[in-house]
Scaffold this active site. Structure first.
Site, PDB file in Angstrom:
ATOM      1  N   TRP A  39     -51.425  94.519-134.652  1.00  0.00           N
ATOM      2  CA  TRP A  39     -50.221  95.066-133.732  1.00  0.00           C
ATOM      3  C   TRP A  39     -49.220  94.309-134.299  1.00  0.00           C
ATOM      4  O   TRP A  39     -48.446  93.428-134.131  1.00  0.00           O
ATOM      5  CB  TRP A  39     -50.436  94.563-132.194  1.00  0.00           C
ATOM      6  CG  TRP A  39     -49.659  94.780-131.317  1.00  0.00           C
ATOM      7  CD1 TRP A  39     -48.663  94.228-131.122  1.00  0.00           C
ATOM      8  CD2 TRP A  39     -49.196  96.447-130.634  1.00  0.00           C
ATOM      9  NE1 TRP A  39     -47.382  94.622-130.128  1.00  0.00           N
ATOM     10  CE2 TRP A  39     -48.638  95.986-129.217  1.00  0.00           C
ATOM     11  CE3 TRP A  39     -50.310  97.219-130.661  1.00  0.00           C
ATOM     12  CZ2 TRP A  39     -47.708  97.020-128.994  1.00  0.00           C
ATOM     13  CZ3 TRP A  39     -50.054  98.376-130.144  1.00  0.00           C
ATOM     14  CH2 TRP A  39     -48.513  98.113-128.872  1.00  0.00           C
ATOM     15  N   ASN A  41     -45.085  96.153-132.224  1.00  0.00           N
ATOM     16  CA  ASN A  41     -43.833  97.592-131.566  1.00  0.00           C
ATOM     17  C   ASN A  41     -42.228  97.429-132.057  1.00  0.00           C
ATOM     18  O   ASN A  41     -42.391  97.057-133.308  1.00  0.00           O
ATOM     19  CB  ASN A  41     -44.277  96.622-130.170  1.00  0.00           C
ATOM     20  CG  ASN A  41     -43.929  95.432-129.278  1.00  0.00           C
ATOM     21  OD1 ASN A  41     -44.521  94.430-129.841  1.00  0.00           O
ATOM     22  ND2 ASN A  41     -42.978  95.631-128.267  1.00  0.00           N
ATOM     23  N   ASP A  42     -41.582  96.859-131.757  1.00  0.00           N
ATOM     24  CA  ASP A  42     -40.426  97.021-131.591  1.00  0.00           C
ATOM     25  C   ASP A  42     -39.629  96.483-133.418  1.00  0.00           C
ATOM     26  O   ASP A  42     -39.815  95.672-133.840  1.00  0.00           O
ATOM     27  CB  ASP A  42     -39.305  96.520-130.603  1.00  0.00           C
ATOM     28  CG  ASP A  42     -39.610  95.913-128.928  1.00  0.00           C
ATOM     29  OD1 ASP A  42     -40.574  97.006-128.613  1.00  0.00           O
ATOM     30  OD2 ASP A  42     -39.074  96.167-127.768  1.00  0.00           O
ATOM     31  N   TRP A  66     -50.923  94.077-127.709  1.00  0.00           N
ATOM     32  CA  TRP A  66     -49.512  93.173-128.008  1.00  0.00           C
ATOM     33  C   TRP A  66     -50.619  92.120-127.272  1.00  0.00           C
ATOM     34  O   TRP A  66     -51.069  91.407-127.106  1.00  0.00           O
ATOM     35  CB  TRP A  66     -49.242  93.799-126.734  1.00  0.00           C
ATOM     36  CG  TRP A  66     -47.678  93.384-126.607  1.00  0.00           C
ATOM     37  CD1 TRP A  66     -46.241  93.390-126.938  1.00  0.00           C
ATOM     38  CD2 TRP A  66     -47.548  92.034-125.955  1.00  0.00           C
ATOM     39  NE1 TRP A  66     -45.754  92.805-126.722  1.00  0.00           N
ATOM     40  CE2 TRP A  66     -46.010  91.559-125.717  1.00  0.00           C
ATOM     41  CE3 TRP A  66     -48.184  91.222-124.744  1.00  0.00           C
ATOM     42  CZ2 TRP A  66     -45.211  90.648-125.185  1.00  0.00           C
ATOM     43  CZ3 TRP A  66     -47.810  90.015-123.983  1.00  0.00           C
ATOM     44  CH2 TRP A  66     -46.913  89.780-124.197  1.00  0.00           C
ATOM     45  N   PHE A  98     -39.292  87.267-128.399  1.00  0.00           N
ATOM     46  CA  PHE A  98     -39.256  88.533-128.633  1.00  0.00           C
ATOM     47  C   PHE A  98     -38.302  89.218-128.414  1.00  0.00           C
ATOM     48  O   PHE A  98     -37.206  88.720-129.680  1.00  0.00           O
ATOM     49  CB  PHE A  98     -39.292  88.850-126.899  1.00  0.00           C
ATOM     50  CG  PHE A  98     -40.377  89.076-126.510  1.00  0.00           C
ATOM     51  CD1 PHE A  98     -41.224  88.722-126.144  1.00  0.00           C
ATOM     52  CD2 PHE A  98     -40.100  89.617-124.641  1.00  0.00           C
ATOM     53  CE1 PHE A  98     -42.348  88.460-125.198  1.00  0.00           C
ATOM     54  CE2 PHE A  98     -41.210  89.877-123.658  1.00  0.00           C
ATOM     55  CZ  PHE A  98     -42.345  89.539-124.245  1.00  0.00           C
ATOM     56  N   ARG A 162     -33.526  90.070-121.383  1.00  0.00           N
ATOM     57  CA  ARG A 162     -33.992  90.528-123.035  1.00  0.00           C
ATOM     58  C   ARG A 162     -33.207  91.075-123.657  1.00  0.00           C
ATOM     59  O   ARG A 162     -33.304  91.849-123.386  1.00  0.00           O
ATOM     60  CB  ARG A 162     -35.483  90.354-122.787  1.00  0.00           C
ATOM     61  CG  ARG A 162     -35.712  91.521-122.155  1.00  0.00           C
ATOM     62  CD  ARG A 162     -37.406  91.956-122.245  1.00  0.00           C
ATOM     63  NE  ARG A 162     -37.666  92.593-121.254  1.00  0.00           N
ATOM     64  CZ  ARG A 162     -38.401  93.176-120.504  1.00  0.00           C
ATOM     65  NH1 ARG A 162     -38.352  91.962-119.370  1.00  0.00           N
ATOM     66  NH2 ARG A 162     -38.803  93.865-119.854  1.00  0.00           N
ATOM     67  N   ASP A 163     -33.878  90.671-125.249  1.00  0.00           N
ATOM     68  CA  ASP A 163     -33.727  92.345-126.214  1.00  0.00           C
ATOM     69  C   ASP A 163     -32.067  91.879-126.555  1.00  0.00           C
ATOM     70  O   ASP A 163     -31.207  93.085-126.274  1.00  0.00           O
ATOM     71  CB  ASP A 163     -34.121  93.203-125.727  1.00  0.00           C
ATOM     72  CG  ASP A 163     -34.632  93.147-125.218  1.00  0.00           C
ATOM     73  OD1 ASP A 163     -36.187  92.745-126.348  1.00  0.00           O
ATOM     74  OD2 ASP A 163     -35.241  94.420-125.213  1.00  0.00           O
ATOM     75  N   GLU A 215     -34.848  98.462-121.418  1.00  0.00           N
ATOM     76  CA  GLU A 215     -34.924  97.238-122.730  1.00  0.00           C
ATOM     77  C   GLU A 215     -33.847  97.971-123.951  1.00  0.00           C
ATOM     78  O   GLU A 215     -33.248  97.786-124.087  1.00  0.00           O
ATOM     79  CB  GLU A 215     -36.960  97.261-123.267  1.00  0.00           C
ATOM     80  CG  GLU A 215     -37.141  97.354-121.495  1.00  0.00           C
ATOM     81  CD  GLU A 215     -38.548  97.025-122.103  1.00  0.00           C
ATOM     82  OE1 GLU A 215     -39.657  96.342-121.755  1.00  0.00           O
ATOM     83  OE2 GLU A 215     -39.114  97.511-122.880  1.00  0.00           O
ATOM     84  N   TRP A 303     -45.805 103.305-124.918  1.00  0.00           N
ATOM     85  CA  TRP A 303     -46.320 101.865-124.073  1.00  0.00           C
ATOM     86  C   TRP A 303     -47.237 102.445-123.277  1.00  0.00           C
ATOM     87  O   TRP A 303     -48.811 101.502-123.134  1.00  0.00           O
ATOM     88  CB  TRP A 303     -45.623 101.291-123.013  1.00  0.00           C
ATOM     89  CG  TRP A 303     -45.120 100.246-123.652  1.00  0.00           C
ATOM     90  CD1 TRP A 303     -43.394  99.875-123.673  1.00  0.00           C
ATOM     91  CD2 TRP A 303     -45.340  99.280-124.524  1.00  0.00           C
ATOM     92  NE1 TRP A 303     -43.221  98.753-125.013  1.00  0.00           N
ATOM     93  CE2 TRP A 303     -44.138  98.090-124.781  1.00  0.00           C
ATOM     94  CE3 TRP A 303     -47.226  98.498-124.802  1.00  0.00           C
ATOM     95  CZ2 TRP A 303     -44.387  97.252-125.836  1.00  0.00           C
ATOM     96  CZ3 TRP A 303     -46.639  97.572-125.427  1.00  0.00           C
ATOM     97  CH2 TRP A 303     -45.578  96.563-126.185  1.00  0.00           C
TER      98      TRP A 303
HETATM   99  C1  FRU Z   1     -40.357  96.669-125.477  1.00  0.00           C
HETATM  100  C2  FRU Z   1     -40.074  95.184-125.441  1.00  0.00           C
HETATM  101  C3  FRU Z   1     -39.149  94.091-125.487  1.00  0.00           C
HETATM  102  C4  FRU Z   1     -39.881  93.102-125.535  1.00  0.00           C
HETATM  103  C5  FRU Z   1     -40.841  92.897-126.194  1.00  0.00           C
HETATM  104  C6  FRU Z   1     -42.105  91.988-125.902  1.00  0.00           C
HETATM  105  O1  FRU Z   1     -40.764  97.317-126.045  1.00  0.00           O
HETATM  106  O2  FRU Z   1     -41.082  94.942-124.220  1.00  0.00           O
HETATM  107  O3  FRU Z   1     -38.188  94.339-124.079  1.00  0.00           O
HETATM  108  O4  FRU Z   1     -38.773  92.125-126.140  1.00  0.00           O
HETATM  109  O5  FRU Z   1     -40.930  94.854-126.461  1.00  0.00           O
HETATM  110  O6  FRU Z   1     -42.898  92.830-127.499  1.00  0.00           O
END
Ligand code: FRU
Length: 503
Positions: A39, A41-42, A66, A98, A162-163, A215, A303
């Site tokens: 998997w 993601n970002d 995830w 994250f 976050r982020d 985010e 998502w």
């Molecule tokens: C965005 C998010 C971020 C977080 C990450 C977790 O897609 O939700 O805010 O840091 O993915 O995987």
């Protein structure tokens, strides 16, 4: 030992997948980044250093959904061919890694560098149940190995914080962090002399689209076509995106090192991409001045259904890297995105070209070129596009299967229809149409389509309107067609490039 075993598994999977691609992995993109397995993601920690574009990404090393979030890692010298590297930052002691960013600490303000060389410093969110804080890790070997700084550098004792995206603000000679307070729909700004001590300076928001969690913010100055620069604040939102679920909005304005002030007179949210599959887009840091581009990419999923898409043994791809600029329009500034020019290296020799003519002649020409290869870069230019001439472009992928684009000049809309695009039943939110504003000036329209094994990216008007959608079509040849019920625009040109695998 564990890490070495993991790396070998990765490399084997990549080369095996390339060879057996069409048979065993029909949805594996050829010119979009994917992890070999599991998997993703970002995009995270994107930084350019010593000739390498680093791409880290949210990654589960243990499965195709995830979980166990860690930073995967790849590097490229040309933004086209990616080399997979070992996991950079792993979940540890119940703290997941994250999203976040990375910078070159040129002046060694953090003191984390050695031997007179600048360290790469990653700034990421540490996530535990009910708690998110901002942390550092650093590398003194071109990102090949990373050391975590054990204590958080910014902790508000919040569940949702976050982020972090960090950049060097030259005018005030200090670091600036943009970081999200997702549930408050705010982006918060901090400054620091050394990446370790952070001072709160201001908040931005709520504003624009507020129907979900904010985010992955990013903040940078961009050139405006025709002269000048403006600051752009990127904010991803989930849910509440323009096409449902996850989406990426932006604000233009001014930033003085302390406060972001959005342009006035803009009330509606402005979207970077009107498709369903562009999320968490962030830009590369430290691109050399001699290059000068602001380049970003996004997670090519949503998502709503990301964990259900029918791919194996990996889940998710990134969009192609895109260059960002701003354009003045009667409605204000608009973000413009163009695929990086490096992608053109993947075009095979001898493209098919229609040199211009009537709509009917172009339709016949397209009909005479059936059985196109599955990966294409298509450029279509129309003139005489008027309110009386709605028309469609179809990408046919099997007898009863096609992905369609409709241009409606009367309502100034561009619609991408994936309801008959192939496999759609894996999630009820997938089989939809997505539409975007289309500013047709003097009847001229240019469409660029990037078609990979499981995606279509549409860049209209030289990138002023962008739509990115996943599709899961049948294997085999593709054909293109155009159709119109009413008066027809003129086709100025069509160029079809077959794309090859980066090597
Ligand atoms: C965005 C998010 C971020 C977080 C990450 C977790 O897609 O939700 O805010 O840091 O993915 O995987």
């Amino acid at each position: 030992m564990k890490r070495v075993a993991f790396l070998c598994a990765c490399i084997t999977a990549v080369s095996a997948s390339t060879i057996a691609h069409a048979q065993t992995e029909p949805f594996r993109p050829l010119f979009h980044f994917t992890p070999a397995r599991h998997w993703m993601n970002d995009p995270n920690g994107m930084v350019f250093y010593e000739g390498e574009w680093h791409l880290f990404y949210q990654y589960n090393p243990f499965g195709d959904k995830w979980g166990h979030m860690s930073w995967g890692h790849a590097v490229s010298r040309d933004l086209v061919r990616w080399e997979h590297l070992p996991l950079a930052l792993a979940e540890e002691d119940g703290t997941m890694i994250f999203s976040g960013s990375a910078v070159v600490d040129w002046k060694n303000t953090s003191g984390l560098g050695t031997n007179g060389k600048p360290p790469l410093v990653a700034i990421y969110t540490g996530h535990r149940e009910g708690r998110q804080d901002q942390r550092l890790a650093f590398s003194n070997d071109r990102g090949r190995t990373w050391t975590k700084v054990p204590v958080p550098v910014l902790d508000l004792r919040l569940a949702d914080f976050r982020d972090p995206k960090v950049f060097w603000h030259a005018a005030t000679s200090r670091w600036v962090m943009t970081v999200a307070l997702p549930t408050e729909q705010k982006v918060r700004f901090y400054t620091s002399p050394n990446l370790k001590q952070w001072t709160f300076v201001s908040d931005f928001g709520p504003a624009g689209a507020t129907g979900g969690a904010w985010e992955c913010p990013d903040l940078f100055a961009l050139p405006v076509e025709g002269g000048g620069t403006k600051w752009v604040l990127i904010v991803s939102i989930n849910p509440g995106g323009v096409a449902g679920g996850s989406g990426t909005q932006y604000f233009t304005g001014e930033f003085d090192g302390t406060r972001f002030v959005a342009d006035t007179g803009v009330t509606d949210a402005r979207w970077a991409d009107y498709g369903a599959d562009f999320y968490a887009g962030v830009s590369w840091s430290d691109v050399p001045k001699s290059d000068g581009r602001r380049v970003w990419l996004g997670w090519m999923s949503n998502w709503l259904y990301a964990q259900d898409v029918p791919t194996s043994p990996w889940r998710s791809a990134m969009t192609v890297p895109r260059v960002l600029t701003l354009r003045r329009t009667p409605d204000g500034l608009r973000l413009v995105q163009q695929p990086v020019a490096e992608l053109e290296k993947l075009r095979r020799a001898s493209p098919l070209r229609f040199a211009g003519g009537t709509f009917a002649a172009a339709a016949r020409w397209l009909a005479s070129h059936k059985d196109l290869p599955p990966m294409l870069d298509v450029d279509m230019r129309f003139t005489g596009v008027s309110g009386k001439a709605p028309f469609s472009v179809h990408v046919q992928t099997a007898a009863d299967e096609r992905t369609s684009l409709s241009v409606d000049p009367a309502s100034n809309r561009l619609t991408l229809d994936r309801t008959h695009s192939g496999r759609t039943a894996f999630h009820r939110d997938f089989s939809l149409r997505h539409d975007a504003p289309l500013r047709i000036v003097d009847g001229a329209l240019r469409l660029r389509l990037l078609l990979d094994a499981s995606s279509l990216e549409v860049f209209a008007l030289g990138g002023e309107t962008v739509l990115t959608d996943l599709i899961f079509p049948s294997a085999g040849g593709r054909s293109l067609s155009i159709a119109s019920d009413g008066a027809m625009p003129t086709v100025k040109s069509i160029t079809i490039h077959a794309m090859r695998t980066p090597q």
